[in-house]
Design a protein around this motif. Sequence first.
Motif, short mmCIF file in Angstrom:
data_model
loop_
_atom_site.label_atom_id
_atom_site.label_comp_id
_atom_site.label_asym_id
_atom_site.label_seq_id
_atom_site.Cartn_x
_atom_site.Cartn_y
_atom_site.Cartn_z
N SER A 58 -3.34 6.13 -4.83
CA SER A 58 -2.82 4.86 -5.33
C SER A 58 -1.92 4.19 -4.28
O SER A 58 -2.01 2.98 -4.05
CB SER A 58 -2.04 5.10 -6.61
N LYS A 59 -1.07 4.97 -3.65
CA LYS A 59 -0.16 4.44 -2.63
C LYS A 59 -0.94 3.91 -1.42
O LYS A 59 -0.65 2.81 -0.92
CB LYS A 59 0.81 5.55 -2.19
N LYS A 61 -4.08 2.88 -1.38
CA LYS A 61 -4.81 1.68 -1.81
C LYS A 61 -3.88 0.47 -1.85
O LYS A 61 -4.23 -0.61 -1.38
CB LYS A 61 -5.43 1.90 -3.19
N LYS A 62 -2.67 0.67 -2.37
CA LYS A 62 -1.70 -0.41 -2.43
C LYS A 62 -1.35 -0.92 -1.03
O LYS A 62 -1.26 -2.13 -0.80
CB LYS A 62 -0.43 0.07 -3.15
N LEU A 63 -1.17 0.00 -0.09
CA LEU A 63 -0.87 -0.39 1.29
C LEU A 63 -2.03 -1.12 1.95
O LEU A 63 -1.83 -2.10 2.68
CB LEU A 63 -0.47 0.83 2.12
N LEU A 65 -4.39 -2.88 0.37
CA LEU A 65 -4.47 -4.21 -0.24
C LEU A 65 -3.40 -5.15 0.30
O LEU A 65 -3.66 -6.33 0.55
CB LEU A 65 -4.35 -4.11 -1.76
N LYS A 66 -2.22 -4.61 0.47
CA LYS A 66 -1.13 -5.42 1.02
C LYS A 66 -1.48 -5.92 2.42
O LYS A 66 -1.25 -7.08 2.75
CB LYS A 66 0.16 -4.59 1.05
N ASN A 69 -4.42 -8.55 2.20
CA ASN A 69 -3.91 -9.79 1.61
C ASN A 69 -3.03 -10.55 2.59
O ASN A 69 -3.11 -11.78 2.67
CB ASN A 69 -3.16 -9.50 0.31
#
Length: 135
Positions: A58-59, A61-63, A65-66, A69
């Motif tokens: 999850s971490k 993936k979040k990084l 995506l950030k 983006n």
Amino acid sequence: ATIRVTNSNIDEKLSYKDKVPTVSINANIKADVLEYNCSADFVEEKIKIKELEKKTSSKVKKLMLKAVNKLYNEEKSDVLKYREKFNARKYKETKKYGYDKNDIIDKIKFDLKVNVKIKSTELSIKSIRKESKYE
């Protein structure tokens, strides 16, 4: 916990989903636990390891995506060359849906899947803290 990535395999697919250029990235990551601050029996509990894998996935993936983006939505930068990739690999569809080679990066969507698998808990650095009357 401190996690070290030991290997990664990235599968990238370009497609049009509902006429929107989409980059699907599937990242399979192998990792080791280097350090942790809990009791030693942590490494023996498969459930705890699975939880750590999910949290790490999850971490990551979040990084990811950030990062995309920031690059594509805020900076309008194409450092990953998706404009060229769509024009080279999906030329007919790009023309069919009316995308110009220059405006495609404004519309790109990212679909990310990340799977972290912890392969080793044989630590080179052990940082197991036990409560002590001296701490």
